[in-house]
Structure formats: C-alpha cells, structure tokens
Design an enzyme around this catalytic site. Structure first.
Site, PDB file in Angstrom:
ATOM      1  N   GLU A  63       7.615  -4.065  12.360  1.00  0.00           N
ATOM      2  CA  GLU A  63       7.188  -4.614  11.081  1.00  0.00           C
ATOM      3  C   GLU A  63       6.980  -3.457  10.127  1.00  0.00           C
ATOM      4  O   GLU A  63       6.167  -2.571  10.382  1.00  0.00           O
ATOM      5  CB  GLU A  63       5.873  -5.367  11.229  1.00  0.00           C
ATOM      6  N   ASP A  96      -6.637  -6.688   5.389  1.00  0.00           N
ATOM      7  CA  ASP A  96      -6.545  -5.507   6.230  1.00  0.00           C
ATOM      8  C   ASP A  96      -7.833  -4.703   6.291  1.00  0.00           C
ATOM      9  O   ASP A  96      -8.561  -4.585   5.314  1.00  0.00           O
ATOM     10  CB  ASP A  96      -5.408  -4.615   5.731  1.00  0.00           C
TER      11      ASP A  96
END
Lengths: 260, 408
Positions: free
Chosen positions: A46, A57
């Site tokens: 990814e 995140d």
C-alpha cells in the site's frame, strides 16, 4: 482481473502486505522500498499518499506524512515515480490516501493515471459508501481498480455484508477501534471480532491492519484472517535503517519471519 | 424558544438554512469520515432531530438557556454607534451569556444530547478557549468528565481561558501537531474519539465537521436570530433587520444570527472573515475569499489549500477565527448569494475593538471585533436597522489588545 485480484486467486492465506508513506524518508525512496519489498517476498504494497490532516492515523504515519510533504511529495511526483517502475516490478500496488488530494487532482484523471501506473486498487478511507456507489463505482470499474473498504469491530453485520458486496479484492479489517499504530497486542475482544467475521463467510479475503508489529500480532492475524498489513512498524524501521532492504529485513525479524 | 424547523414561514427559507438528509447544503456538507467514526456519527445523525424536538429536551434546554445561560440576551440599541455610522445599530449581546460568548447555547444543547445518548465522557476542541470554557462549564454542571484539545500556540495566547477550564475541572490537552491551533486541535479531538468510541461524545464547537454537526450546531444557535426577531418586533415594530453582521471562523454565531433571516430578501446577511495580515498576504484566515472547494474535518466546504489538496495553515490575530475552513452552510450561502462575506484584517479588528470600547463601553472579543469592523466598510441609510451579533466579550484578549496599543 488486476494484479491484486490475481494474487488472491493464487494465495489464500498468510498474506503479508506493507504500507509506506510515499516521499518518506526521502522524496525518492519509493522505488527502493518497492524493490526491497518484492525481493523479500512481501505479497502486496500500500503506497500512502501523504496528507496534511490524516484524521485516522496515529503519530507515526502523521509524522511520516508531514515529512513527505516537506520533502515535496505530491500525487503528480508519485505517479512519475511509479511510471518509471512499470514493467520492472510485479508486486501488486494499492494507493491509499484521503479523499481531498484526489478531488483536487481530479477524480477521473487520478484513476486513469493510477491505473496507467499499474495500481490495482485504491483505499480512500473517508470516501462515503453511498457516494462510492453513486459517483465512483463506474470509474473504478472503467479503470479496473479495486475499491478497498475498512471495517472495525463496531461495523454492523449488515454494513459488512454491503461492503463485501461492493469489494472485489479484499476487505481491510481494522483490528480495533483505534488510529493506526496504537495497539500493543490483540486481546479477547479482537479474537471474538475475528471469529465473528470468519463465521460470516464473506466472499472477499480479510486482511487485518492496525497494530501488526511483532510475531504475536502477526500470527494472531494470520490464524484468524487471510493476511495482515503492517504500516506504522514498517515506517519506524524505514526511519532507523540505512536502506529499504535493511528496513524490510529488520521488520521481518520483528514479525518472526525467516530472513534470507 | 424552539429548535424546530417547521416554525420557518416558508418552504423556500427552510430549504436554505437546513441541509438535506445526507447533510448537504447545495454542494457543501456531507460526512467524509473513516469507518472508525461511522457508528458514532451515524448514532448522532439518526437521533439528533428526534432528541432536540422532543418535549423533554426542550423543557431542559429552555430552562437552562433562561436561568443558566441568561437568555434572552438583550438587543441593545447602540446610540453612540448609531450616530457615528448613520443607521440604527443594535448589538445582540451574546457577550452577556454566562462564560462570555454565544458558545454556551450549543454546548448546553449538545451536552443534553450526550446525556440522552448515554455518553459518559465529553471531548471538545477549542481555538480561543471560549468553546472549551463553555464545555468545561456545562460538564461541571452535568457532572460529565470533560477533555478539551487546544493547540499549544493558542494555549499561550489565551491563558485566562486555559485557567478557567482547569478551575472548572476539565482536562486540557496541549496539541503539538501541525499548526498547533484550532485545525490540529480538531484533528486530535477526532483521533481521541476514534480511540474511545464507546462512551465518548464529541462536542464540536462550530458549524463544522461531518453531518449532522453543522446542522445541529446551527439549530442550537438559531435561538440568537429567533430572539432578534421577537425583540425587533417589540423595539422597532419590524420582524427583520436590514443588516445582520457577524464574524465567521467556523461560523456558529453567524449561523445562529442569520438562521431565521436566511432567504429573507429584506435582510442583508454579512459575515466577516479574519483576513489576518491581508487577504493576499499569505497570512490569512479568509476562507471564503481565498479558499477553494474541498474536504476538511469531514465535510465538503471551502478551505484554504495548496493545489495538491494539502490544507494550509490559517493566520489570524484572533484564535477563534484562525481556521482554514468554514462551515458548509456559509459556503452555500456564499455560493448562492444569500449572504456576503467581507475580509477584515487584524489591524482593522483591533481598531474596531478600541472603537467599540470607547463608543459604547463594551470591550468585545477579538473575534467579535471583526464583525464590528464591517461598520466602516458599509454604507447605510439613516433608517436602516443594523444588528451586530456581539458574539463574545474581550477579557480573554486584553493581553493582545495591550500589546497592540503599546506598539502603535
């Protein structure tokens, strides 16, 4: 069938994927990381497109994003880097990022370029499902890109079934309610969640992410799901190691895997 | 007092001040959130209208607004200002609300919703600290633990409010990421919510964020324009002013002051944005003027961003307006011409704060001073009725005022 779908046709278990932020630690680190990952037998990658406000995140990916942007990384530059690798690498790639930079690039232009660069799919965590169905699905199909959606322990069975219906590569299983890089280890709740998913007999492979950082978390993910994604732990290795090859090697050691 | 939409006189008005069921005001709004937030946001979305329209909620809400917040706030005829600017100028005294700003209206309502949903903890972001203080206040009253995320840069420039939050028993978390102001305080609050989804209510301070927050906050703040209507009728025999002026960062006081006048052709709605050192200086927070459509904090709106779609850092002397986005309602009102937005620089706001203090004996918050500054940018007729939403008081800004007036 794209390269990612092809991979899932041929390999059904113990898959390992890595996430890295494009432009980190250096603007031109991309090629080295992809080559090292492929050489080390990583199943797919990814490629994170850095964003200024990565809501989902934790600190590690936030910091890598801030640095990557400061290094000058943009979607345009990333596409140029990936273009030069086309034909030279075979490891399936997904692009992962937040929706706003994609919108600014132009949605269809972005998808066309992503496909031309050899990407197999996109993960856009803040793209609402209804909007995907109404405005994006035909574009994903047109460019043969797989959409990948996230599910969490709080996602209802009904919604998981809908996501399974819309997916054609894999489902990204967020291991617990958390931002990336947060968990120390998988407790009983996670195990129950994994079991619940297993019993649903979904058509897509289940790949677990968020918190894979050592032998135990990897093995638990592999026992319960079809594969695992490692992000924050890999970024830490990239920051410490002298080069990408060494970083992948160090990570594999931590994950309890054989290093050639 | 009501938060129901069916009190609006016409269907036309109704469509412009509330979003469709997915949270869109025209092209702006929506809910662009990762799956980790989906269950919580969905829980709120599927409950908020029912809760705020219920008799129980309205009884509690109205009582607290009256006896705790101190509503209705006066609509004060500012004689000296009126003489200077040649119009009938009224100040809607939100600065007289308990805790010193309009923020408490929405906080009281949202905290009641949090209780209704059975949430055990409340988190909030804050810029100037007004929303943080309001949240800490109501959480003390309702005995709900409160955590406030505040940029470390704002903690320095808004010390009095930090001390108030702590005295009220709230935990203040200093945010060191990114711009260290409101934008990143919001990011950290959202991340905390992702990590604590089960029992936490995220009490957003402005008309920003994913649907239903912009609509929820606008409805809770709409008490401002509802009172203006009633008070004007009593004081002037009219149910709508010729102008409403309000400052807009995220845009909650402006949304509340505009709400019942949106779509009313008689009233010019004017929002003022913080232009910082000037709209073209690169140090600005004038989002409508210099922003482009995109996504920030879960909604599609106008925001200041690079051509690559990275969110830019805003700049304003006023911490409460130091935000690179604006609520989707305002982006829509701008796009449709239903409201106008004027940029006001740091200097213009500071001078307006001084002017209002001397003219009427009212020291406004720096944010509010941006609305006051619009007076000298507009041309009025003598019988024009102008309402300024005096959103907050200026005690928290005395240090900034002192520094500025010492320099010049």
């Amino acid at each position: 069938m794209n390269a990612l779908q092809n991979l899932f046709q041929n390999k059904k278990q113990n898959l390992l994927s890595l996430f890295f932020t494009a432009g980190y630690p250096q603007l031109d680190s991309t090629a080295g990381i992809i080559a090292a990952s492929q050489k080390a037998g990583i199943d797919f990658l990814e490629v994170g497109m850095p964003y200024s406000d990565p809501l989902a995140d934790g600190p590690v990916i936030q910091q890598s994003s801030t640095l990557a942007i400061a290094n000058g990384m943009t979607i345009e530059i990333l596409f140029r880097q990936l273009e030069t690798l086309k034909g030279k690498t075979s490891i399936p790639l997904l692009l992962m990022g937040y929706l706003n930079p994609v919108l600014q690039y132009g949605t269809e232009r972005f998808m066309g370029k992503a496909a031309a660069c050899g990407a197999s799919g996109l993960i856009l965590p803040d793209l609402p499902i209804h909007e995907y169905r109404e405005e994006y699905q035909t574009l994903f199909e047109k460019y043969n890109l797989s959409p990948v959606f996230l599910i969490t322990p709080h996602t209802s069975d009904e919604r998981i079934k809908l996501i399974d219906e819309l997916s054609n590569a894999f489902i990204y299983v967020v291991s617990s309610a958390a931002t990336t890089g947060k968990q120390q280890d998988f407790g009983l709740t996670q195990q129950e969640y994994f079991q619940r998913l297993k019993s649903m007999n979904l058509k897509n492979p289940l790949i677990g992410g968020f918190g894979i950082h050592n032998r135990q978390t990897l093995q638990q993910a592999w026992q319960n799901l079809d594969g695992a994604i490692c992000g924050s732990a890999f970024l830490k290795k990239l920051a410490e190691a002298p080069d990408a090859r060494k970083a992948v090697e160090e990570l594999k050691k931590d994950l309890g895997l054989m290093v050639e | 007092m009501t938060v129901k939409t069916d009190t609006n006189p016409t269907e036309v008005i109704r469509k412009q001040n509330i979003p469709d069921e997915r949270g869109y005001y025209g092209n702006f709004g929506g809910a662009y959130i990762p799956e980790m937030l989906y269950p919580n946001v969905e829980e709120l979305r599927s409950n908020y209208l029912q809760v705020i329209e219920s008799a129980d909620f309205r009884k509690d809400f109205e009582l607290l607004l009256r006896d705790y917040v101190g509503r209705p706030t006066p609509l004060y005829y500012a004689g000296n200002l009126s003489e200077t600017y040649g119009a009938k100028i009224y100040l809607k005294r939100e600065d007289l609300c308990h805790t010193g700003a309009h923020k408490l209206n929405s906080v009281v309502g949202q905290a009641l919703i949090a209780k209704h949903l059975g949430k055990k903890n409340i988190i909030a972001e804050t810029g100037a600290g007004q929303h943080g203080v309001a949240s800490a206040t109501v959480c003390a009253l309702l005995k709900i633990p409160c955590t406030v995320f505040m940029g470390s840069k704002d903690i320095v420039r808004q010390q009095p409010n930090v001390l108030r939050m702590k005295m009220l028993g709230a935990k203040v978390v200093a945010v060191e990421s990114g711009s260290k102001t409101l934008k990143d305080a919001t990011n950290e609050a959202i991340r905390h919510w992702i990590n604590h989804p089960d029992d936490t209510y995220y009490l957003i301070g402005s008309t920003i964020g994913p649907h239903p927050y912009p609509d929820l906050v606008a409805r809770l703040q709409s008490v401002i324009s509802e009172e203006i209507k009633t008070q004007l009728m009593k004081q002037e025999g009219k149910n709508a002013p010729d102008y409403v002026l309000a400052c807009a960062g995220g845009g909650s006081n402006a949304a509340g002051a505009f709400f019942h006048f949106i779509g009313n052709e008689k009233t010019r709605l004017i929002g003022t944005e913080a232009a910082g050192e000037g709209v073209d200086s690169g140090l600005t927070a004038a989002t409508i003027y210099s922003g482009t459509p995109g996504i920030i904090h879960g909604c599609k709106t106008l925001l200041m961003q690079t051509p690559d779609g990275q969110v830019m850092e805003a700049h304003s002397v006023s911490a409460g307006l130091d935000y690179p986005g604006i609520g989707p309602l305002h982006a829509h009102l701008h796009a449709t011409g239903l409201a106008e937005y004027l940029p006001v620089t740091d200097t213009e706001a500071l001078e307006a704060a001084q002017m209002l203090s001397r003219a009427e004996g009212i020291i406004p918050a720096l944010e509010t001073a941006h609305a006051v500054a619009a007076l000298s940018k507009l041309k009025f007729k003598p019988d024009d009725i102008v309402v300024i939403c005096l959103s907050g008081r200026g005690e928290k800004d005395l240090q900034t005022y002192q520094q500025y007036f010492q320099k010049i």
